[in-house]
Structure formats: structure tokens, C-alpha cells
Design a protein around this motif. Structure first.
Motif, mmCIF file in Angstrom:
data_model
loop_
_atom_site.group_PDB
_atom_site.id
_atom_site.type_symbol
_atom_site.label_atom_id
_atom_site.label_comp_id
_atom_site.label_asym_id
_atom_site.label_seq_id
_atom_site.Cartn_x
_atom_site.Cartn_y
_atom_site.Cartn_z
ATOM 1 N N ASN A 1 0.782 -1.084 -0.065
ATOM 2 C CA ASN A 1 -0.081 -0.049 0.168
ATOM 3 C C ASN A 1 0.823 1.429 0.069
ATOM 4 O O ASN A 1 0.403 2.348 0.074
ATOM 5 C CB ASN A 1 -0.828 0.008 1.051
ATOM 6 N N GLY A 2 2.158 1.184 -0.087
ATOM 7 C CA GLY A 2 2.946 1.997 -0.154
ATOM 8 C C GLY A 2 2.967 3.440 1.207
ATOM 9 O O GLY A 2 3.282 4.306 1.057
ATOM 10 N N SER A 3 3.136 2.642 2.272
ATOM 11 C CA SER A 3 2.832 3.315 3.336
ATOM 12 C C SER A 3 4.226 3.694 4.288
ATOM 13 O O SER A 3 4.462 4.400 5.121
ATOM 14 C CB SER A 3 2.158 2.361 4.596
ATOM 15 N N PHE A 4 5.230 3.170 3.735
ATOM 16 C CA PHE A 4 6.663 3.385 4.168
ATOM 17 C C PHE A 4 7.068 4.715 3.533
ATOM 18 O O PHE A 4 6.841 4.950 2.065
ATOM 19 C CB PHE A 4 7.657 2.188 3.912
ATOM 20 N N SER A 5 7.848 5.449 4.193
ATOM 21 C CA SER A 5 8.227 6.873 3.692
ATOM 22 C C SER A 5 9.558 6.740 2.851
ATOM 23 O O SER A 5 9.561 7.280 1.688
ATOM 24 C CB SER A 5 8.554 7.673 4.990
ATOM 25 N N THR A 6 10.258 5.876 2.921
ATOM 26 C CA THR A 6 11.422 5.694 2.032
ATOM 27 C C THR A 6 11.799 4.365 1.608
ATOM 28 O O THR A 6 11.389 3.271 2.425
ATOM 29 C CB THR A 6 12.691 6.246 2.776
ATOM 30 N N ASN A 7 12.546 4.104 0.681
ATOM 31 C CA ASN A 7 12.844 2.816 0.224
ATOM 32 C C ASN A 7 13.888 2.186 1.203
ATOM 33 O O ASN A 7 13.788 0.607 1.340
ATOM 34 C CB ASN A 7 13.584 2.856 -1.240
ATOM 35 N N GLU A 8 14.752 2.927 1.890
ATOM 36 C CA GLU A 8 15.641 2.342 2.747
ATOM 37 C C GLU A 8 14.843 1.674 3.904
ATOM 38 O O GLU A 8 15.129 0.693 4.537
ATOM 39 C CB GLU A 8 16.454 3.464 3.389
ATOM 40 N N GLU A 9 13.787 2.330 4.231
ATOM 41 C CA GLU A 9 13.020 1.790 5.348
ATOM 42 C C GLU A 9 12.363 0.440 5.061
ATOM 43 O O GLU A 9 12.378 -0.604 5.851
ATOM 44 C CB GLU A 9 11.740 2.819 5.864
ATOM 45 N N VAL A 10 11.945 0.435 3.813
ATOM 46 C CA VAL A 10 11.412 -0.857 3.144
ATOM 47 C C VAL A 10 12.326 -1.878 3.233
ATOM 48 O O VAL A 10 12.119 -3.131 3.651
ATOM 49 C CB VAL A 10 11.000 -0.909 1.663
ATOM 50 N N ILE A 11 13.551 -1.583 2.625
ATOM 51 C CA ILE A 11 14.572 -2.753 2.616
ATOM 52 C C ILE A 11 14.926 -3.319 3.984
ATOM 53 O O ILE A 11 15.326 -4.405 4.294
ATOM 54 C CB ILE A 11 15.975 -1.988 2.037
ATOM 55 N N SER A 12 15.241 -2.316 4.878
ATOM 56 C CA SER A 12 15.548 -2.740 6.640
ATOM 57 C C SER A 12 14.377 -3.480 6.961
ATOM 58 O O SER A 12 14.830 -4.420 7.781
ATOM 59 C CB SER A 12 15.842 -1.329 7.205
ATOM 60 N N ARG A 13 13.031 -2.999 6.905
ATOM 61 C CA ARG A 13 12.031 -4.029 7.229
ATOM 62 C C ARG A 13 12.083 -5.303 6.973
ATOM 63 O O ARG A 13 11.815 -6.266 7.360
ATOM 64 C CB ARG A 13 10.885 -3.227 7.382
ATOM 65 N N GLY A 14 12.236 -5.333 5.589
ATOM 66 C CA GLY A 14 12.305 -6.718 4.627
ATOM 67 C C GLY A 14 13.153 -7.722 5.127
ATOM 68 O O GLY A 14 13.154 -8.758 5.229
ATOM 69 N N ARG A 15 14.455 -7.084 5.398
ATOM 70 C CA ARG A 15 15.625 -7.869 5.830
ATOM 71 C C ARG A 15 15.297 -8.481 7.149
ATOM 72 O O ARG A 15 15.777 -9.615 7.413
ATOM 73 C CB ARG A 15 16.899 -6.821 5.990
ATOM 74 N N GLU A 16 14.289 -7.965 8.060
ATOM 75 C CA GLU A 16 13.958 -8.517 9.444
ATOM 76 C C GLU A 16 13.222 -9.872 9.073
ATOM 77 O O GLU A 16 13.050 -10.925 9.940
ATOM 78 C CB GLU A 16 12.992 -7.684 10.134
ATOM 79 N N PHE A 17 12.660 -9.903 7.949
ATOM 80 C CA PHE A 17 11.921 -11.260 7.715
ATOM 81 C C PHE A 17 12.511 -12.065 6.433
ATOM 82 O O PHE A 17 11.935 -12.980 6.002
ATOM 83 C CB PHE A 17 10.535 -10.762 7.187
ATOM 84 N N GLY A 18 13.981 -11.743 6.334
ATOM 85 C CA GLY A 18 14.779 -12.578 5.502
ATOM 86 C C GLY A 18 14.479 -12.375 3.845
ATOM 87 O O GLY A 18 14.753 -13.050 3.015
#
Length: 542
Positions: free
Chosen positions: A284-301
Motif C-alpha cells: 500500500n506504499g505506507s513506508f516513507s523511504t525505500n531504505e525503510e522498506v529494505i531494512s524492514r524486509g531484511r527482518e523477515f529474510g
């Protein structure tokens, strides 16, 4: 305990087994004394009855009827004290008991029936007390393993050591929950047997024993009850019902394991909720930056510099009316079924849920062509399992692969669009790869009445009141749109003067009431021409 064991007590000294030697190994849970002719109504299974036969001294038929009813009821045996009211047990009774393989005992005159009952019950009670003591001891031992954090696997090892038989924990699909070195073909046979349409009903409350003749392997299953579908403790070996000590020990293990599985499930549900919340916010595009997406995604492998293929699955039955709680429960069980199949796949696949759909993100390490067929086979297996376990059909839409994780929203839309178009075409239980749709294909998905209305609203009198010169005007307008509104190129293709083209276009504007130079209007007109071809094609077919 067995009747043979009970008869070895000193109180039974002098007792003769006159009939039913084949039933000497019957189970005895209690001993009762006959004090009324209608005693049969008060007897229970695995109960030994002792009597003076006062009521049968002149009534052989009643004695035979008692033996028949006791055998029918599953009693352990009948002991008759002779030389008091009944001088000897009639041959007819002995013959009938032998025929039924029902133990018939002759008790000595000097032995009191009260002593027999007291000594027997005391011995049985001692055995039961010892069994319960051992069961409690085993329960404490298993509980300590859980409290110390050693987990279910350690309980299985401890239980196996206690009962001296291999023990495996199976999930509700009858598959081992751990990657132990056991013969997988054995469990495939078991899964096939217990999930086939013609299998007998597996007990949800007591143990069940199976003999898989193909491997000559006998297994015993004990249900492990949780709030979800039951798991099973599988003992590789036969445990007779008479072996109460072993059964009680295994049941203590199932109780402790059940609590541990519920705890693990609660943690799993929390992790699953966090994963789904992340994926929903990402799509849904709720994250403000791509860096935040990459960081959060890394938490789930989920690694950004990795290619992915997205498959979206959805149940085909949209008419099903169930409560929210029922839907939630079914969704979780279907999720577990899909997850169970993904764990067997050779590629890493992440699983999410969003908008009543199941999203599979598969990491691609090699060429997509090398794993495409195996991935499609996996989806077909999932379809088969869901149909078998839940009587539901599920369809899948598959995207093109994304070059990195940040491109997943595009892949997700491709997969959902594929799923939508497949459903619009009336298909069920399909697996469809994403293909870019041409304009005619998209237009065919729109209801015919709406297409016709759009066509007539756009062309006005061209559609409603066609005249002789309208065909020429429409031809000029069509060529004008195809040449990207270039007057010179239009005149060249029609072999007419430029001013003629201008005149015809002005006539078109008068008829439709709108400017043909407006960008939105030219798009509308181009679509209307496509629709005109579809309408004419339908008219020719009809």
C-alpha cells in the motif's frame, strides 16, 4: 491386568480353569460378586464375576444365558464356587463356554468370595496406583524438559527411552514435524491411507493402531489436542490396550506436548501477523523511504538484491456464507497447509496473506525457466491438498519475476490482475502466468451492454442515425487518429487535399459535438473504434 496374572494370586489357589482357555489373557479391571439373578445388567466390560451359583442350582438355561450375555458384554470371566449349592459345573455350561472361548472357573469351597474380591481389588488397585505414580513421574520429567527450554524434540527422546520404542511427532497431515532420519515412504503411506476418501474414521480421543502391510510396519497413533487441528504422536510399534502403563506414559507426553505446541503456535501467530502487516504496508506504499522498506524486509529474510516471483492464490468459492470466526479458522488452516507444502520445496518461498489472498514470494537464484515447472507442480499439489482437506478450489496468478524486492508491488499487481482476468473468464482452479493484455482482450472483459453504450455515446449520430456520407467521414477520422492527428499524413493516405481532410474533420466534430483535437477525446474515439470492430464482429457471429 490380565486374567492369567490375577489367577496367580494365592487367594485363587485351588481354582480350576474348566473352559475358555483361549481367553485367559483377557483384561480384568474389577471383580464383582453375584447377589441377584439380574446381575448382568450391572456388569461392565473387563469385569470378573464370582458366584455360589445359588440362582442356577436348578436352572441350567439361566446359567447358559448368563454366560452368553457376559461374553457379549466383554466380561473377563465367570468363577463358580462348587460343592455348596451347585455340586459341579454342568458339562453343557463347560461346552458352551469353550465354544465362546469364555473363561469359566471352578472356585474351591474353602475360599471365601469376599476374600477373593477384597484381595483381587486390592491387587488391582495397587497396580493402578503404581501406574498413576509412574505416569505422574513421567509428566514431571516431561514438564521439566519444557520448562528448561529443551523443547518437544527432547520430550520425544525421553519418551522413546521410557517405552523403548521410536516416537515421532506428526502434524495434522501425518508428516513428521522434524527432519529426522526416518523412512519417508512410511509416512507417505500413512498420509495416503488416512486422507483418502474411503479411509475409516481416525479416533480424535483415543489411540489408534495401524498395520502398513507394504512394509510390515505397525504404528500406534495418539492424538495431541490443541485448539487447532490435532497433531499425532506416532509410536513405531504395537502397544496393546492391556499395557496401561505405557499408554499412560505416552498420554502424559501428549498433554505436555499439547501445551508446548499451543505456546509455539501463539508465537508463530504473532510472527505471522507482523509479517502480514509489513507486507500490507509495503504493497500500500505506507513506508516513507525505500531504505525503510529494505531494512524492514531484511527482518523477515527478504533481501533487496534478489529476484522474486510472486504468486497470488485465492479461493474460487465467493458464495460461501460462514461466520468471521469460521472464516478466520479456515484461513489459518489453509495457511498451515500451504506452509507445510512450501517447506518441502527446494527453493525458499515466503508466505503472506492479504485481502483474502495467499501470497507466495519465491526467491530465484537460477534461471526462472529451470524452476518454472517444479514451481507449477508445487501449486498443483497445493490445489489438490486444499481440495482434499477443505473441499475448496483455489486458483493462482503468477507474475513476471521482479529484479529486486522493491519491485514486488508491481509483481503483486501483475499476479492479482492475472487472477482477476482468469476469474472473469469463468474459470476455476486454474494456474495462470501473467501476460500483458491487449486492448481487445481487455475490452472483451467489459459487459457487452456497457461497451455498446460507450460506443453510441461517443459517436452520437454516427451510431444512432447513420447516413450515406457517414462512412466516409468515419474513415477519415479513423485514419486521422491512426496517424497521430497529422493532417498531411492523413491526406496522403486518403489521396485527398489537406483542406478536404480539415472539412471532413469539422463535419465529424459537428456530429459528435466534441473537438477531435483534444487528447482525452482522441483516446475516447480510438477506444470507440476498437469497440465498433468488436460489435460488428459479434453481429456477424449472431
Amino acid at each position: 491386568m490380565k486374567l492369567s496374572e490375577l489367577l496367580s494370586l494365592p487367594i485363587f489357589k485351588g481354582t480350576a480353569l474348566l473352559a475358555g482357555k483361549q481367553g485367559i489373557e483377557r483384561e480384568v479391571n474389577t471383580v464383582n460378586m453375584m447377589d441377584a439373578p439380574d446381575i448382568i445388567h450391572f456388569l461392565k466390560k473387563n469385569e470378573l464375576l464370582v458366584t455360589t451359583a445359588f440362582h442356577f442350582k436348578d436352572d441350567l438355561d439361566s446359567l447358559l444365558q448368563l454366560i452368553k450375555e457376559m461374553e457379549k458384554q466383554g466380561c473377563s470371566g465367570l468363577g463358580i464356587k462348587t460343592k455348596r449349592f451347585l455340586n459341579e459345573i454342568p458339562e453343557a455350561a463347560i461346552s458352551f463356554a469353550n465354544e465362546l472361548q469364555f473363561p469359566l472357573l471352578e472356585l474351591p469351597l474353602q475360599t471365601s468370595l469376599g476374600d477373593i474380591i477384597n484381595k483381587s481389588l486390592s491387587y488391582i488397585l495397587d497396580i493402578r496406583t503404581n501406574e498413576l505414580h509412574n505416569a505422574m513421574k513421567a509428566h514431571q520429567q516431561f514438564s521439566k524438559l519444557i520448562i528448561s527450554g529443551q523443547g518437544v524434540h527432547k520430550i520425544l527422546e525421553s519418551l522413546s527411552s521410557l517405552i523403548r520404542l521410536p516416537v515421532i511427532l506428526l502434524d495434522h497431515h501425518f508428516r513428521p514435524t522434524a527432519n529426522d532420519n526416518y523412512d519417508t515412504s512410511l509416512f507417505k503411506q500413512l498420509e495416503t491411507l488416512l486422507t483418502s476418501e474411503h479411509h475409516f474414521q481416525l479416533s480424535k480421543t483415543t489411540m489408534s493402531t495401524f498395520s502398513l502391510t507394504r512394509d510390515r510396519e505397525t504404528i500406534t497413533l495418539f492424538p495431541v489436542h490443541t485448539h487447532r487441528q490435532s497433531s499425532y504422536l506416532c509410536v513405531l510399534g504395537f502397544i496393546p490396550l492391556s499395557n496401561r502403563s505405557t499408554i499412560l506414559t505416552v498420554e502424559q507426553a501428549t498433554n505436555v506436548i499439547a501445551f508446548e505446541l499451543m505456546k509455539e503456535n501463539a508465537l508463530k501467530q504473532n510472527t505471522r501477523r507482523l509479517q502480514n502487516e509489513f507486507f500490507t504496508n509495503f504493497i500500500n506504499g505506507s513506508f516513507s523511504t525505500n531504505e525503510e522498506v529494505i531494512s524492514r524486509g531484511r527482518e523477515f529474510g527478504l533481501v533487496n538484491e534478489q529476484r522474486y516471483v510472486c504468486a497470488v492464490g485465492r479461493l474460487d468459492n465467493k458464495e460461501k456464507h460462514i461466520s468471521f470466526i469460521q472464516y478466520q479458522s479456515e484461513q489459518e488452516l489453509i495457511y498451515d497447509t500451504i506452509e507445510s507444502e512450501l517447506q518441502l520445496f527446494h527453493q525458499k518461498i515466503h508466505l503472506f496473506t492479504l485481502d483474502h489472498s495467499y501470497i507466495l514470494l519465491m526467491q530465484i537464484k537460477d534461471s526462472w525457466k529451470d524452476i518454472e515447472q517444479s514451481f507449477l507442480s508445487l501449486l498443483k499439489v497445493i490445489q489438490t491438498k486444499i481440495a482434499a482437506h477443505f473441499q475448496e478450489d483455489i486458483s493462482f496468478g503468477i507474475s513476471n519475476y521482479a529484479q529486486q524486492f522493491l519491485h514486488i508491488p508491481i509483481s503483486y499487481k501483475e499476479a492479482t490482475d492475472t487472477l482477476y482476468y482468469g476469474g472473469m473468464s469463468g474459470r476455476k482452479k486454474f494456474i495462470e502466468m501473467y501476460q500483458p493484455k491487449g486492448v481487445p482482450e481487455i475490452l472483451r472483459l467489459v459487459p457487452y451492454d456497457q461497451l455498446k453504450k460507450f460506443y453510441t455515446d461517443t459517436f452520437q449520430a454516427f451510431a444512432n442515425e447513420p447516413k450515406k456520407d457517414h462512412e466516409l467521414l468515419l474513415q477519415t477520422l479513423s485514419v486521422y487518429l491512426e496517424t497521430h492527428c497529422e493532417l498531411a499524413e492523413t491526406a496522403k493516405r486518403l489521396y485527398v487535399h489537406r483542406n478536404t481532410v480539415i472539412y471532413r474533420l469539422e463535419k465529424c466534430e459537428e456530429i459528435i459535438g466534441r473537438s477531435v483535437k483534444d487528447a482525452d477525446e482522441t483516446l475516447r474515439l480510438r477506444l470507440a473504434f476498437r469497440i465498433k470492430a468488436l460489435i460488428q464482429g459479434n453481429n456477424q457471429l449472431s
